[in-house]
Design an enzyme around this catalytic site. Sequence first.
Site, short mmCIF file in Angstrom:
data_model
loop_
_atom_site.label_atom_id
_atom_site.label_comp_id
_atom_site.label_asym_id
_atom_site.label_seq_id
_atom_site.Cartn_x
_atom_site.Cartn_y
_atom_site.Cartn_z
CE LYS A 1 64.97 -3.03 44.29
NZ LYS A 1 65.93 -1.52 44.84
CE LYS B 1 56.40 3.58 52.56
NZ LYS B 1 57.59 2.31 53.35
CE LYS C 1 62.42 6.56 44.09
NZ LYS C 1 63.66 6.97 45.47
#
Length: 329
Positions: A114, A196, A199
């Site tokens: 992040k 994977k 979204k």
Amino acid sequence: MDKNIILSGIKPTGIPTLGNYIGALRNWNLMQQDGNYCYYMVADLHALTVRNDPDELRSQTRSMAALLIACGIDPERSPLFIQSHVHQHAELSWVLGCTTYMGELNRMTQFKDKAAKHADNINAGLFTYPVLMAADILVYGANQVPVGDDQKQHVELARNIAIRFNNAFGETFVVPEPVMPKFGARIMGLQDPEHKMSKTDTNPNSYISMLDEPAAITKKFKKAVTDCEPTIAYAEGRHGCNNLLTIYCACTGKTMDEAVKDFEGCGYGRLKTCVADAVIAELEPVQNEYRRILSDREYLDGVLKKGADTASERAQKTLDLVFERVGIR
Ligand code: TRP
């Protein structure tokens, strides 16, 4: 058999995908059986670690709660609440932060990812995110925490924090364990079946949102990346095909052998249509239920208030003990 105390949470950022549904939310529903006691929460405090629009956060938090009920979480059995409505999480988080080392937090791969992704906003909350998550878990004495692989390291940190605290101050916390979904943990992206389903993928054709309309679902499956093999089979290296078959099994309850038999002699066109139909059949009732719950303001507010009250009562017991142990009571 001793009953398990289970806690899990989901951040109210965006609409969950078919992958989140199969790998996580659907299992949350199943875990309410077998005499377990489950706490489920919408982690709005965790959502603050990235910049967000206040009105959007407010509405997404409610939507997520409605969606969880639509997925089968029964608020009569399992307290369902919004993280920020239970003030004990943040209070416990402070105490736990004082028993967590910078070095431990520095090793968290999600923090590193992040920080790289939001280089202009590497805030302290992003760094202490796992401490708050440990508080979420430890405050309820949860022994099992259903999570996807990306959160396993955080649950392991919560274990270490619990063990260290117990050693320093006396038996206080239950030491939690991560529980990984047995099936469907890795639903892959439709455009990039080696990663994977996410979204936050820049290509919306790569994921099925839980609230996608049936026509959109069909369209996305039609465009799914597959390969040039002549037969449909579950085999090493056939990522796209394997993923479609896995989704088919997850939505029909069939075994992989049965699924492969269903498509003997068929091409990808037929497989894609059948997978899309199976997904629509699975998601449509959830979507209808979601809309109904979201429009019933009074019901949803009532559920969340009751969930927060029940959770808060339990959480306060842990917090009282912790304050006493560390000498601030
Ligand atoms: N960090 C989790 C995620 O991003 C959400 C979460 C917050 C959570 N607190 C939790 C999950 C406690 C399990 C237990 O998905």
